[in-house]
Design a protein around this motif. Structure first.
Motif, short mmCIF file in Angstrom:
data_model
loop_
_atom_site.label_atom_id
_atom_site.label_comp_id
_atom_site.label_asym_id
_atom_site.label_seq_id
_atom_site.Cartn_x
_atom_site.Cartn_y
_atom_site.Cartn_z
N ALA A 113 -22.74 0.82 -4.05
CA ALA A 113 -23.62 1.82 -4.67
C ALA A 113 -22.83 3.06 -5.07
O ALA A 113 -23.07 3.65 -6.12
N ARG A 114 -21.85 3.46 -4.23
CA ARG A 114 -21.02 4.62 -4.57
C ARG A 114 -20.30 4.43 -5.89
O ARG A 114 -20.01 5.37 -6.60
N HIS A 115 -19.95 3.18 -6.20
CA HIS A 115 -19.23 2.91 -7.44
C HIS A 115 -20.17 2.65 -8.60
O HIS A 115 -19.72 2.33 -9.70
N GLY A 116 -21.47 2.76 -8.34
CA GLY A 116 -22.44 2.66 -9.42
C GLY A 116 -22.65 1.25 -9.94
O GLY A 116 -23.12 1.05 -11.06
N ALA A 152 -12.25 -0.86 -3.80
CA ALA A 152 -13.29 -1.00 -4.83
C ALA A 152 -12.78 -0.50 -6.17
O ALA A 152 -13.04 -1.12 -7.22
N GLU A 153 -12.03 0.60 -6.15
CA GLU A 153 -11.48 1.12 -7.40
C GLU A 153 -10.55 0.09 -8.03
O GLU A 153 -10.60 -0.17 -9.24
N ASN B 200 -21.09 -7.05 -12.26
CA ASN B 200 -21.67 -5.81 -12.77
C ASN B 200 -21.22 -5.56 -14.21
O ASN B 200 -22.03 -5.30 -15.10
N ALA B 201 -19.92 -5.70 -14.45
CA ALA B 201 -19.39 -5.44 -15.79
C ALA B 201 -19.91 -6.47 -16.78
O ALA B 201 -20.22 -6.15 -17.94
N SER B 202 -20.05 -7.69 -16.33
CA SER B 202 -20.54 -8.76 -17.20
C SER B 202 -22.00 -8.54 -17.57
O SER B 202 -22.40 -8.72 -18.72
N ALA B 203 -22.81 -8.14 -16.57
CA ALA B 203 -24.22 -7.88 -16.85
C ALA B 203 -24.36 -6.75 -17.87
O ALA B 203 -25.17 -6.81 -18.78
N ALA B 219 -16.52 1.07 -20.63
CA ALA B 219 -17.60 1.81 -20.00
C ALA B 219 -17.12 2.27 -18.63
O ALA B 219 -16.33 1.61 -17.99
N GLY B 220 -17.57 3.43 -18.24
CA GLY B 220 -16.99 4.04 -17.05
C GLY B 220 -17.61 3.60 -15.74
O GLY B 220 -17.10 3.93 -14.69
N GLY B 221 -18.69 2.86 -15.79
CA GLY B 221 -19.46 2.57 -14.57
C GLY B 221 -18.65 1.97 -13.46
O GLY B 221 -18.86 2.27 -12.29
N GLY B 222 -17.69 1.14 -13.81
CA GLY B 222 -16.94 0.43 -12.77
C GLY B 222 -15.81 1.26 -12.18
O GLY B 222 -15.16 0.84 -11.25
N ARG B 223 -15.57 2.41 -12.73
CA ARG B 223 -14.43 3.20 -12.27
C ARG B 223 -14.82 4.31 -11.31
O ARG B 223 -13.97 5.07 -10.89
N GLY B 224 -16.16 4.41 -11.07
CA GLY B 224 -16.75 5.40 -10.19
C GLY B 224 -15.74 6.14 -9.35
O GLY B 224 -15.97 6.92 -8.50
#
Lengths: 224, 224
Positions: A113-116, A152-153, B200-203, B219-224
């Protein structure tokens, strides 16, 4: 080409090619006489693919066959196919139970969740993350928990690279195949690069022959 | 505690514990009578360790026994022990030959050199990196080569986290054990997190049911 040529082109022996044919890992060639068939470039590629998945993914022939069959089914979108590929190549772990398992599951979910990221808490991947955290806690290695965001990163970096590569492929057939190839060979690449990086970092920190662990300071060499 | 208590504490059946004792995976208990022995917390931990390495590392009993034996040998420094652990848990691949193999080896070495890491070109890890690059090229997925630095960066991140955790452990025995635990459970963690991140990235990119691959934008979502 004949089977002998197919063997030469791939470095795979004729008996092994016959075994692949029997096992359904390789489609039959075009029959040219009762005892002979002709094979094409598609057969060369398929043999290379089967070898790569077996050698680098450690996948069984049954798993590879199932995977190739399911990926060949028409109609499913790319996201669905990625899911199918994951299911096939993800080792299954039974979810645990009890308070300590639930705590590990909470920790895993908070991390994601922290990583969105969107996630399904019951997916094999989330169960595996939970299982790793559970085992680390049981073995008393909670120190790892302070660094979960780095893992995770790193996972996010590789996943974006995976999807970038996938999106750059043209043609559905190749994209679908790359889902499998990229997942299996990508795992092997990530694992092997981590070994090289660990070895480098270890030599830098502990290579002097000291048994102690004073070298906790961040050195930049591994971050290129 | 008696064997029945050891079984309860670990969730591992008595026949399995006897098997571990016979196989040398678990040291014998302290004999209290001709038919009974007493076990301690060390036995509980050892059983958990063996289970974790088998379940999450896919290691055979023979590999685990060899690994535990070699790590228990006195005298070697931490860097040496890390190397021993790597050798045990790294799948072996035979180096290939020919021009295309050499090209893959050069590409692997250039990648590692760009990140400033020391490496042994003949180490199992470098052979594995080369083998992955070789297979990607043979299968026509050179697109991955444009993103190798992302994989190496991710590997560097996890390796630094590994070594940070290791350096924070106190006591040689725990550090040595963590080399194994962190390598095996860490691989499982990295792989599982990569699946979650990919999903997540695929979805996000392909989840809308489109079969095409337009979504190459970062997209930045995965780089949280």
């Amino acid at each position: 080409m004949r089977m002998a040529d197919l063997s030469r082109a791939t470095g795979v022996s004729v008996p092994m090619i016959k075994y692949y044919l029997r096992e359904g890992l390789l489609p039959a060639g075009e029959r040219t006489s009762p005892n002979q068939a002709r094979y094409g470039e598609g057969h060369v590629r398929r043999i290379r693919l089967v070898r790569a998945l077996a050698d680098y993914g450690g996948l069984s022939n049954a798993t590879i066959r199932e995977l190739l069959e399911r990926l060949g089914e028409p109609g499913a979108g790319l996201h669905k196919r990625l899911g199918l590929a994951h299911q096939a190549v993800m080792p299954r772990h039974e979810p645990g139970e009890g308070e300590r398992w639930e705590e590990a599951a909470r920790r895993a979910q908070e991390l994601i969740a922290r990583h969105g990221w969107e996630y399904d808490p019951d997916s094999p991947a989330m169960v595996a993350v939970t299982g790793v955290l559970f085992n680390l806690a049981e073995l008393g290695y909670q120190g790892t928990f302070d660094r979960l965001d780095a893992y995770a990163e790193a996972a996010g970096l590789t996943a974006e690279a995976d999807l970038d590569t996938l999106a750059a492929e043209s043609g559905l057939e190749r994209m679908v195949e790359y889902v499998v190839v990229g997942t299996v060979l990508g795992d092997a690449l990530v694992t092997a690069l981590r070994r090289v990086a660990q070895s480098n970092a270890s030599a830098r920190r502990f290579g002097g022959g000291t048994e102690g662990g004073e070298g906790g300071e961040e050195a930049g060499g591994g971050r290129g």
